[in-house]
Design an enzyme around this catalytic site. Structure first.
Site, PDB file in Angstrom:
ATOM      1  N   GLU A 175      13.079  13.451   9.971  1.00  0.00           N
ATOM      2  CA  GLU A 175      13.463  12.711   9.157  1.00  0.00           C
ATOM      3  C   GLU A 175      13.111  13.388   8.324  1.00  0.00           C
ATOM      4  OE1 GLU A 175      11.429   8.438   8.348  1.00  0.00           O
ATOM      5  OE2 GLU A 175      12.352   7.983   6.909  1.00  0.00           O
ATOM      6  N   MET A 211       5.084  10.764  12.017  1.00  0.00           N
ATOM      7  CA  MET A 211       6.457  10.968  12.670  1.00  0.00           C
ATOM      8  C   MET A 211       6.858   9.234  12.845  1.00  0.00           C
ATOM      9  SD  MET A 211       9.475  10.698  11.002  1.00  0.00           S
ATOM     10  CE  MET A 211      10.804   9.773  11.929  1.00  0.00           C
ATOM     11  N   GLU A 212       7.460   7.826  12.881  1.00  0.00           N
ATOM     12  CA  GLU A 212       7.459   7.064  13.467  1.00  0.00           C
ATOM     13  C   GLU A 212       8.179   7.402  14.592  1.00  0.00           C
ATOM     14  OE1 GLU A 212       7.967   7.370  10.516  1.00  0.00           O
ATOM     15  OE2 GLU A 212      10.364   5.979  10.569  1.00  0.00           O
ATOM     16  N   GLU A 250       2.659   3.665  11.472  1.00  0.00           N
ATOM     17  CA  GLU A 250       3.957   4.209  12.477  1.00  0.00           C
ATOM     18  C   GLU A 250       4.531   3.673  13.534  1.00  0.00           C
ATOM     19  OE1 GLU A 250       5.130   6.303  11.044  1.00  0.00           O
ATOM     20  OE2 GLU A 250       3.597   7.558   9.690  1.00  0.00           O
TER      21      GLU A 250
HETATM   22  N1  B3K Z   1       8.520   8.141   7.882  1.00  0.00           N
HETATM   23  C1  B3K Z   1       7.780   9.337   7.694  1.00  0.00           C
HETATM   24  C2  B3K Z   1       7.567  10.041   7.184  1.00  0.00           C
HETATM   25  C3  B3K Z   1       9.240  11.150   6.189  1.00  0.00           C
HETATM   26  C4  B3K Z   1       9.176  12.215   5.589  1.00  0.00           C
HETATM   27  C5  B3K Z   1       9.913  12.658   6.083  1.00  0.00           C
HETATM   28  N2  B3K Z   1      10.705  13.125   4.476  1.00  0.00           N
HETATM   29  C6  B3K Z   1       6.585   8.603   7.828  1.00  0.00           C
HETATM   30  C7  B3K Z   1       6.214   7.623   7.492  1.00  0.00           C
HETATM   31  O1  B3K Z   1       6.192   6.825   6.324  1.00  0.00           O
HETATM   32  O2  B3K Z   1       6.347   6.442   8.139  1.00  0.00           O
HETATM   33 ZN    ZN Z   2       6.976   4.800   7.036  1.00  0.00          ZN
END
Ligand code: B3K
Ligand code: ZN
Length: 883
Positions: free
Chosen positions: A128, A270-271, A305
């Site tokens: 992501e 990260m999920e 997450e």
């Molecule tokens: N979704 C990820 C963050 C990704 C960041 C990319 N630059 C973590 C979170 O918000 O749970």
């Molecule tokens: Zn998130």
């Protein structure tokens, strides 16, 4: 990287993908020199984008294309085009087809920590937002959802553990000491949720029985030696799984849930579906090496997450402009989880303080953008406090407007309609509306309009009519690209207090009988008056209870009214808030005095109010600590047209010191009372006492006397928890006490091998307000424990200085600015995401005096002139400079 000025991307240009991918079969051959990725994609033209393209355009970056075939037939070099950032294949069939792509990558050289890279010798991924394109050519956009099968081949001795998303379906040995494993994820997902891990990791296992009786295999993988630090993360995960079942009826869907902790990670965690990858900071925790705040962080991030499994993964985003659909909602969910696990009031206070410090500042800066942005250059720049924390406030307001039961109905409908889909913020709001019949038409502006609204409240009482009138006026400031704003729908939770401080049952004009003592007013107009009946005497209004909307509230309260609310409001958040307002007001007066060259004097009423908090043993210690805390220098700066860096610092120091002098005895008494031989474990109660004890010690250290230093040294030497140890070290590092050098040295000696603790050691030095801090920070860049490629170290040292040390970073000489720009330029060549975070302190340069403005502007110009600058840094720096 593409040459020429980076291009902006617009929400209005969204088009559905011309092709879809149903199944992805990946095979990774992980190597020390090169890694081969074979990808087999079952594709078809998208019926929803009929006839839109015969040319297939795949995203790809930093890839070497090795082979390409369509339906089993290799494509001749003339049959496709390889560009810097894409692969174009014209004339693909207008029916389902299979594309096979083989690429070569070099994860060991990948310092951006995006795509496939190495951390402590282990392979891991971060996809992501758009990292998958650094692994293979793909339709790297969240509205392309596919089922994945992943096979990993690697040297068995070096990489005994091979993980990917979903369930393990096969494994075996190969010649040459290699082995393989295959994983299959039955749930279609966008490629940003793909993950792979290969390495020498140890596993801590547990299990969770779901509400329907399924047993889930829970695993946390860490580097050898850290197995004893994952108990809290595991317990937090189980609490989060239970909470999501109980509050939202959401059950985990795969048979296995894994967390892997890595030490080189750009953000918190990260999920990825079934395989969350975490920064070690949010997994590892033991009381001797992690603070109570770290423990809370682990619990909140593990929960966050995990919650994404439904809000983000099962229902994902159509495009990246919708990022808050998953982030705002998931932050709201993790905040509510923490509130249910701990003190709701203290949680809210912490969240609001953070929102006001960071998000309000962003909303007032050249980087201001709506919760659903309309344009970006680099999406990684939009993982902002606006998208996350203001986004969570927007969801919270919907929760307030619908009530808990209505909100739950809306969530149920959202999942019923959109499970397995990639959707928009609009879809979310529509589900909330359709499930309850509540009109959120005007409310939608919260997604579209940037800037923090101001609400001005004035009241008048009519004794004869026994009536109280509350007039509310709202304004929304202009922000980049949005010069004129419409009035918003603002839920204002409020109550009225009588002279004894009791809540008055509220009867709005037109209502038959009085009802609840807290009401939510729907402010929809630019100006609106609310009339309350049966109000015998002039009441004291308690407005925006629980911070029911992310706005700046302006009231006509005098100091006496604030002190009254501080003592009596039934809303704990507003008791804290009244104290903060009082302190802010007083501090700003002192700033003005200081600037006018007049001597400073502390208001006796304020001293009394703070003394009452200290003396009130019935208060939750954690709440007391929050109530004794003064607004930060950053927040105070926001209240001024031109930030007076030095005067704010001087005024705040003066208040700290004067309070400590006036309240020396009760501070000492509080400190000694709490410094007993208590349980060193992390429990809310013990944590609360430590927090209050450290607050008291902080005030005492402002006295700069020997007795306080001895107290602090004693705490440092005897500490059984990191919470006590690092608080004492931080205070010593600020002081002139000669022992501070020895304390810093002995701390490093003891913790040199624990990276997360070393980061704290860097942090206390970077945030020290001593005048020699910048020299120290520069020296630490060359210290053997510092590593520029490790984001945690950069955030601790460079981020600590530039973001957490206002008075030293903004030194009028400009030396701090020069230092930061040098580091941003250096970092940009290695890791654009980290560099781009570091450049942000410059973005508010216009808020400072002419001298500092010129200095910061020159550094921003120096940065934008760098050849080959990343899109990430270019976007922040150029938007900061734009008129
Ligand atoms: N979704 C990820 C963050 C990704 C960041 C990319 N630059 C973590 C979170 O918000 O749970
Ligand atoms: Zn998130």
């Amino acid at each position: 990287m593409d040459k020429g000025a980076p291009q902006a991307i617009y929400l209005k240009d969204y088009r559905p993908p011309a092709f879809l991918i149903d199944d992805v079969d990946l095979r990774f051959e992980l190597g020390e020199e090169a890694t081969r990725v074979r990808s087999r994609l079952a594709m078809r033209p998208n019926p929803a984008a009929q006839g839109s393209a015969a040319t297939l355009v795949l995203d790809g970056q930093d890839l070497v294309l090795v082979a390409l075939s369509l339906d089993g037939a290799p494509l001749a070099p003339g049959a496709y085009r390889v560009g810097e950032e894409r692969l174009e294949i014209p004339g693909v069939p207008d029916r389902p087809f299979v594309l096979e792509v083989e690429t070569e990558i070099r994860p060991q050289d990948n310092t951006s920590l995006e795509g496939l890279y190495k951390s402590s010798g282990n392979f891991c991924t971060q996809c992501e937002a758009e990292g998958f394109r650094k692994i293979t050519y793909f339709l790297d956009r969240p509205d392309v959802m596919a089922r994945y099968r992943t096979t990993i081949v690697a040297d068995k001795a070096r990489y005994p553990v091979l993980l990917s998303n979903g369930n393990p379906t096969g494994a075996g040995e190969l010649e040459g000491g290699r082995h393989w494993a295959t994983w299959e994820d039955p749930f279609p997902k966008p490629c940003y949720l793909f993950a792979l891990v290969a390495g020498n990791l140890v596993r801590v296992s547990d299990s969770f029985e779901t509400v329907s009786g399924r047993s889930i295999d829970l695993r946390i993988y860490v580097e050898p030696g850290n197995e004893d630090k994952v108990g809290h993360a595991m317990a937090s995960l189980k609490r989060a799984m239970r909470w999501d079942e109980e509050v939202y009826g959401l059950e985990y869907d795969l048979d296995i849930f894994m967390i892997v902790a890595v030490s080189d990670f750009n953000m918190g965690a990260m999920e990825n579906k079934g395989l969350n990858i975490f920064n070690t900071k949010y997994v590892l925790a033991r009381p001797e090496s992690a603070t109570d705040v770290d423990f809370e962080g682990v619990e909140a991030v593990v929960a966050h997450e995990y919650f994404h499994n439904w809000t983000g993964n099962r229902v994902t985003c159509r495009d990246w402009f919708q990022l808050s659909l998953k982030e705002g909602l998931t932050v709201f969910r993790d905040q509510e989880f923490s509130a249910d696990m701990h003190s709701r009031a203290v949680e809210r206070i912490g969240n609001v303080a953070a929102l006001r410090t960071a998000q309000f500042a962003e909303d007032a800066s050249p980087m201001a953008h709506p919760v659903r942005p309309e344009t970006y250059i680099e999406i990684n720049n939009f993982y902002t406090t606006t998208v996350y924390e203001k986004g969570a406030e927007v969801v919270r307001m919907i929760h307030t407007l619908l009530g808990p039961a209505g909100f739950r109905k809306g969530m149920d409908l959202y999942f019923e309609r959109h499970d397995g889909q990639a959707v928009t913020c609009e879809d979310f709001v529509a589900a909330m509306e359709d499930a309850t019949g509540v009109d959120l038409g005007q409310f939608r502006l919260w997604y579209a309009q940037a800037g923090t609204p101001t609400v001005e409240a004035t009241g008048s009482h009519d004794a004869d009519a026994r009536r109280y009138q509350l007039k509310l006026r709202q304004t929304v400031p202009p922000t980049p690209g949005q010069p004129v704003k419409k009035p918003m729908h603002i839920p204002v939770a409020m109550g009225l207090l009588d002279a004894q401080g009791r809540d008055i049952p509220l009867r709005l004009a037109g209502e038959a009988a009085p009802g609840a003592t807290t009401r939510v007013l729907d402010l929809r107009e630019a100006e609106q008056t609310f009339v309350f009946e049966d109000v015998a005497a002039p009441p004291v209004p308690s407005l925006l209870r629980g911070f029911s909307a992310p706005v700046k509230l302006r009231t006509e309260f005098d100091d006496a009214a604030l002190t009254f609310l501080m003592a009596h409001d039934s809303d704990a958040f507003n008791r804290w808030e009244a104290g903060q307002q009082l302190a802010t007001r007083l501090l700003l007066r002192l700033v003005a005095e200081h600037e006018a060259g007049r001597p400073l004097a502390l208001d006796a009423g304020f001293v009394d109010a703070m003394g009452r908090i200290l003396g009130d043993r019935s208060l939750d210690p954690e709440f007391a600590a929050a109530a004794l805390g003064l607004p930060g220098e950053g927040y105070l700066g926001q209240q001024m047209d031109v930030v007076s860096v030095d005067a704010i610092h001087a005024a705040r120091q003066f208040v700290r010191r004067s309070l400590a002098e006036a309240l020396r005895a009760p501070l000492m008494e509080t400190y000694r009372r709490l410094a007993g031989n208590e349980d060193p474990g992390y429990e809310a109660e013990a944590a609360g006492r430590r927090s209050l004890k450290n607050t008291a010690l902080g005030y005492l250290m402002a006295l700069d006397d020997r007795e306080s230093v001895e107290l602090c040294l004693g705490q440092f030497r005897m500490a059984r928890t990191m919470t006590e140890s690092i608080a004492a070290l931080g205070l010593l590092a600020q002081s002139d006490a000669p022992e501070r050098i020895e304390a810093l040295d002995s701390f490093l000696d003891r913790w040199r091998d624990e990276a997360l603790v070393v980061n704290k050691w860097l942090g206390v030095q970077a945030t020290s307000q001593r005048t020699d801090t910048l020299d120290r920070v520069k020296a630490l860049l060359d210290h053997p424990v510092f590593e520029i490629r490790n984001p945690n170290k950069v955030y601790a040292l460079i981020g600590g200085f530039a973001g957490g040390n206002i008075v030293r970073f903004h030194d009028a000489s400009g030396a701090g600015y020069r230092f930061l720009a040098d580091q941003v330029i250096r970092l940009d060549a290695l890791n654009p995401q980290v560099a781009s975070r570091m450049v942000k302190p410059f973005s508010r340069w216009r808020k400072y005096d002419a001298g500092r403005q010129a200095l910061m502007r020159a550094e921003l110009e120096r940065i934008t002139a760098v050849k080959g600058l990343s899109r990430d840094v270019f976007e922040i720096a150029s938007k900061s400079l734009a008129d």
